[in-house]
Design a protein around this motif. Structure first.
Motif, PDB file in Angstrom:
ATOM      1  N   LEU B  75       0.528  -1.174  -0.334  1.00  0.00           N
ATOM      2  CA  LEU B  75       0.068  -0.297  -0.172  1.00  0.00           C
ATOM      3  C   LEU B  75       0.828   0.957  -0.681  1.00  0.00           C
ATOM      4  O   LEU B  75       0.019   2.263  -0.551  1.00  0.00           O
ATOM      5  N   ILE B  78       1.701   2.807  -3.475  1.00  0.00           N
ATOM      6  CA  ILE B  78       0.121   3.070  -4.583  1.00  0.00           C
ATOM      7  C   ILE B  78       0.425   4.195  -3.400  1.00  0.00           C
ATOM      8  O   ILE B  78      -0.242   4.538  -3.104  1.00  0.00           O
ATOM      9  N   ASP B  79      -0.306   5.667  -4.680  1.00  0.00           N
ATOM     10  CA  ASP B  79      -0.208   6.841  -4.889  1.00  0.00           C
ATOM     11  C   ASP B  79      -0.850   7.689  -6.101  1.00  0.00           C
ATOM     12  O   ASP B  79      -0.095   8.425  -7.116  1.00  0.00           O
ATOM     13  N   THR B  80      -2.154   6.966  -6.893  1.00  0.00           N
ATOM     14  CA  THR B  80      -2.749   7.738  -8.039  1.00  0.00           C
ATOM     15  C   THR B  80      -2.998   9.098  -8.409  1.00  0.00           C
ATOM     16  O   THR B  80      -3.356   9.420  -9.255  1.00  0.00           O
ATOM     17  N   LEU B  83      -9.233   8.575  -4.167  1.00  0.00           N
ATOM     18  CA  LEU B  83      -8.676   7.848  -2.935  1.00  0.00           C
ATOM     19  C   LEU B  83      -8.993   6.881  -4.019  1.00  0.00           C
ATOM     20  O   LEU B  83      -8.585   5.670  -3.890  1.00  0.00           O
ATOM     21  N   ASP B  86      -6.609   4.510  -5.839  1.00  0.00           N
ATOM     22  CA  ASP B  86      -6.004   3.797  -4.545  1.00  0.00           C
ATOM     23  C   ASP B  86      -6.470   2.857  -4.944  1.00  0.00           C
ATOM     24  O   ASP B  86      -5.509   1.669  -4.583  1.00  0.00           O
ATOM     25  N   MET B  90      -4.881  -0.841  -5.680  1.00  0.00           N
ATOM     26  CA  MET B  90      -5.047  -2.029  -4.779  1.00  0.00           C
ATOM     27  C   MET B  90      -5.646  -3.383  -5.121  1.00  0.00           C
ATOM     28  O   MET B  90      -4.976  -4.545  -5.065  1.00  0.00           O
ATOM     29  N   MET B 138      -1.761   6.927   2.754  1.00  0.00           N
ATOM     30  CA  MET B 138      -3.463   7.490   1.532  1.00  0.00           C
ATOM     31  C   MET B 138      -4.801   7.499   2.199  1.00  0.00           C
ATOM     32  O   MET B 138      -4.760   8.611   1.307  1.00  0.00           O
ATOM     33  N   ARG B 141      -3.573  11.514   2.599  1.00  0.00           N
ATOM     34  CA  ARG B 141      -3.289  12.434   1.301  1.00  0.00           C
ATOM     35  C   ARG B 141      -5.155  12.951   0.647  1.00  0.00           C
ATOM     36  O   ARG B 141      -5.114  13.754  -0.015  1.00  0.00           O
ATOM     37  N   SER B 142      -5.783  11.690   0.898  1.00  0.00           N
ATOM     38  CA  SER B 142      -7.576  11.402  -0.029  1.00  0.00           C
ATOM     39  C   SER B 142      -7.702  12.775   1.248  1.00  0.00           C
ATOM     40  O   SER B 142      -8.523  13.847   0.505  1.00  0.00           O
TER      41      SER B 142
END
Lengths: 196, 196
Positions: B75, B78-80, B83, B86, B90, B138, B141-142
């Protein structure tokens, strides 16, 4: 089958039955499912193995019935007239010490279940399925009252949320579920997912 | 500690390391954690026990590292930029066969964890905590992007929802988690609880 069991079970008093179930749970905590024998239950409760087998049929059924009796109230018996009321009563009837004990018991049984299909079936038939059915009935009544949208996709996942939280919390935070956690989890996750 | 480990670990090639980890997982599936010995790992991989201890320090660390290598993506990587993106990535990186295998492995380890505090600590340090930290990063960031309200109470419970679903599904429906279930569960439960 139900009639046969209930006629078998009627031969001893409810007090004696509770005493037997308590002894089974004590033994379960002490030695685990694999090492628990009908001989040990008979010795601990000063009864004959013949009585135990006549009363419960088998070790898996005896263990499942004993566990069933630890539950202070079944979801099937809860119907307050609102979903929030039903969940609040479920939490109110939960006992922190009992839940901590149950967590330890269920952890041992999770392993045993995969070694014994008979135990798996007895726990499913006597404990898991009736509670999940009770939960779904509670949710259906809530849908009928208009509290939850009939096509709410979270309706299918309420057992996964609740049972998942019970098992995940000890793994993630090293502590058993208590009433405060249950209340917070239901408010933060279950109600918003159901749109309540 | 990290430097010491990485200098210890640099003594064998990545290919050889992958081969050793694969052999450990095979043995774990065959005999379980309790019965797995460093002798058996040494014999299976034609290496010396001294090499194994130098490389991994202990059986719990060897098992935790081997499990770490089964994960196709962490995880943390993962940073697309969204949310939904992401979580979709996943799920995309999850492999149905691998998850079924992992479910069986983790079930055995859930029991072993309660017998061995060293295994518990190694799994927590090397597997659980890094993934939960990655998940929280994650989510942060969201929140920073404005997708989730900063005071959303479900933010604290995302690990419980996801880990709970992984463990509850096999118990409730007798089947391991697959990508379809994960997608449905995230859409029905996780996103609505987060208000996304």
């Amino acid at each position: 089958m139900t009639e046969e069991v209930s006629s078998r079970r009627s031969r001893i008093t409810p007090e004696r039955q509770a005493e037997l179930h308590g002894a089974v749970l004590d033994l379960l905590r002490e030695v685990g499912y694999e090492a628990l024998t009908m001989d040990a239950v008979a010795a601990r409760t000063r009864s004959s193995k013949a009585t135990l087998y006549r009363q419960w049929g088998s070790k898996p059924e005896l263990v499942a019935r004993a566990l069933q009796c630890t539950k202070p109230v079944s979801l099937r018996e809860i119907d307050t007239g609102s979903l929030r009321g039903d969940f609040a009563l479920m939490v109110e009837h939960s006992d922190d010490d009992q839940m901590a004990k149950d967590t330890a018991l269920m952890r041992g049984l999770t392993h045993a279940v995969h070694e014994s299909p008979e135990l798996h079936k007895a726990l499913r038939d006597l404990l898991v399925d009736p509670e999940i059915n009770g939960l779904h009935a509670m949710l259906r009544r809530s849908v009928d009252r208009g509290e939850i949208a009939p096509d709410c996709p979270a309706l299918d996942f309420v057992p996964h949320m609740l049972i998942g939280a019970f098992i995940a919390l000890p793994l993630i935070e090293d502590r058993p579920v208590d009433r405060d956690f249950l209340t917070d989890f239901i408010d933060a996750v279950v109600f918003p997912a159901l749109g309540v």
